[in-house]
Design an enzyme around this catalytic site. Structure first.
Site, PDB file in Angstrom:
ATOM      1  N   LYS A  73       2.026   7.663 -11.294  1.00 58.23           N
ATOM      2  CA  LYS A  73       2.850   8.417 -12.250  1.00 58.23           C
ATOM      3  C   LYS A  73       1.979   9.320 -13.119  1.00 58.23           C
ATOM      4  CE  LYS A  73       4.782   4.674 -13.939  1.00 58.23           C
ATOM      5  NZ  LYS A  73       4.212   3.683 -12.987  1.00 58.23           N
ATOM      6  N   THR A  74       0.877   8.803 -13.623  1.00 61.97           N
ATOM      7  CA  THR A  74      -0.021   9.632 -14.433  1.00 61.97           C
ATOM      8  C   THR A  74      -0.625  10.759 -13.605  1.00 61.97           C
ATOM      9  OG1 THR A  74      -0.559   7.732 -15.834  1.00 61.97           O
ATOM     10  CG2 THR A  74      -2.067   9.606 -15.899  1.00 61.97           C
ATOM     11  N   ASP A 118       3.584   8.372 -21.643  1.00 59.90           N
ATOM     12  CA  ASP A 118       3.517   7.155 -20.831  1.00 59.90           C
ATOM     13  C   ASP A 118       4.251   6.014 -21.531  1.00 59.90           C
ATOM     14  OD1 ASP A 118       2.857   5.618 -18.668  1.00 59.90           O
ATOM     15  OD2 ASP A 118       0.773   5.292 -19.257  1.00 59.90           O
ATOM     16  N   THR A 167       7.649   1.942 -16.519  1.00 58.92           N
ATOM     17  CA  THR A 167       7.679   0.875 -15.520  1.00 58.92           C
ATOM     18  C   THR A 167       8.988   0.103 -15.591  1.00 58.92           C
ATOM     19  OG1 THR A 167       6.554  -0.591 -17.095  1.00 58.92           O
ATOM     20  CG2 THR A 167       5.169   0.600 -15.526  1.00 58.92           C
ATOM     21  N   ARG A 226      -3.842   1.951  -6.788  1.00 61.79           N
ATOM     22  CA  ARG A 226      -4.845   1.546  -7.778  1.00 61.79           C
ATOM     23  C   ARG A 226      -5.574   0.286  -7.328  1.00 61.79           C
ATOM     24  NH1 ARG A 226      -2.339   1.276 -13.288  1.00 61.79           N
ATOM     25  NH2 ARG A 226      -2.886   3.488 -13.336  1.00 61.79           N
TER      26      ARG A 226
END
Length: 359
Positions: A73-74, A118, A167, A226
């Site tokens: 997302k980032t 965020d 999230t 990640r």
């Protein structure tokens, strides 16, 4: 302390980013949408939104990206800014506790700038209500003074694009969710997509890796880029220290065994929960608090850290009577269900569905 007890943030398979992850991810992040791997549907939809905005010469609609941590997302927010050739301002919901904090950020934006927020669901309610007007009318009302003498001074904002990431999309109030022109939900990655991520990261990190080694890392990465990048770095260390630095399938498997990540991506905490459920409670049903005591962890840790992946993998099920293990859990740990251990033995789970004769 229980041998299983640990800090969830220290898990090698944790999807949240630590300091090392943040530093490395900056170098590994793709810069353009064409370089972004996976999330094909979101990429296509977002590409249309950005291309249309560029053709019109206007700021694109506000974008909401939802999904589990570690899926990009980032990265996508930074790609949006790069595709628009616009600056990006990064902040987070927990950092905005007062409406004045948000007003200070909004008033300093330049035309066309991208504001990345965020964990937007954790923003305070006063700031959230101010954001409604800013998103819709590009205006905020700054309150000056207190009590009966307070006055609202309207402040015009230049057109900007808000990119919100969450999230837990269900926690966003409908008025805020409805103000986003585009909503993209990030899905877990398939092993083939993660293998491409591992190869790309290995090239950037100057790690020599063969396809089988990349596939081994991808298969243990729980569908999360990640985690795949973190496991790659640990495998790289193992290959460098104990071998010639080349990552093969054998080296990857041995390295991840050292870090207690099994072939299905389960770590020590995950296996501890399954082993307690199977060996101590016959497969369940067993209550959450009892299961947590058995593994020496807090109930919240078991419920929020271990269980989501176990449920997604079909190894554990939540029922009104408690947690139960599935047949796949018995097979994964190489154990025999009680029904097969002796004639007449009935596993506890069978009480939930009835005996074979009753079914």
């Amino acid at each position: 302390m229980s041998p299983y007890e640990s800090d969830p943030a220290d898990r090698i398979v944790a999807a949240s980013a630590d300091g090392e992850d943040q530093a490395v991810e900056a170098a590994l992040r793709p810069k353009l949408l064409d370089e972004f791997i996976g999330q094909e549907r979101v990429r296509e939809q977002l590409s249309l939104v950005l291309q249309a905005a560029r053709q019109r010469g206007t700021a694109p609609d506000h974008v909401l990206l939802s999904g589990p941590p570690g899926l990009g997302k980032t990265t996508l927010s930074m790609i949006i800014a790069a595709e628009l050739n616009a600056p990006i301002r990064i902040t987070s919901g927990p950092a905005i506790q007062h409406a004045g904090d948000l007003a200070a950020i909004l008033s300093s934006l330049t035309e066309g700038e991208v504001l990345f927020l965020d964990e937007i669901h954790r923003m305070s309610r006063p700031a959230e209500e101010m954001l409604y007007m800013a998103m819709e009318d590009f205006r905020v009302d700054v309150i000056v003074g207190k009590g009966p003498g307070a006055t609202a001074i309207p402040l015009e904002l230049p057109p900007f694009t808000l990119v919100g990431a969450t999230t837990r999309a269900g926690l966003l109030p409908p008025p805020l969710r409805d103000r986003f022109g585009f909503t993209g939900h990030m899905e877990f990655y398939a092993p083939a997509e993660l293998q491409r991520v591992v190869h790309r990261s290995a090239n950037l990190l100057d790690v020599e890796i063969d396809p089988a080694g990349a596939a081994e890392i991808a298969g243990r990465s729980r569908g999360t880029p990640r985690i795949a990048n973190r496991l790659l770095r640990r495998v790289r260390d193992f290959a460098q220290v104990r071998h010639d630095g080349v990552v093969t399938v054998e080296i990857a498997a041995r390295a991840l065994d050292v870090y207690e990540v099994d072939a299905r991506g389960l770590d020590r905490l995950d296996r501890a929960v399954l082993e307690a459920l199977l060996k101590l409670f016959g497969g369940g049903p067993v209550g959450l608090s009892t299961l947590a005591v058995a593994v020496g962890e807090e109930s919240e840790t078991v419920e929020e850290v271990a269980e989501p992946f176990l449920v997604r993998e079909g190894l554990l099920a939540r029922t009104p009577r408690g947690r139960i293990a599935t047949a796949a859990a018995w097979r994964h740990l190489g154990l025999t269900p009680p029904l097969q251990q002796g004639r007449g033995a009935v596993p506890a789970q069978a009480e939930l569905w009835g005996s074979a004769e009753e079914r």
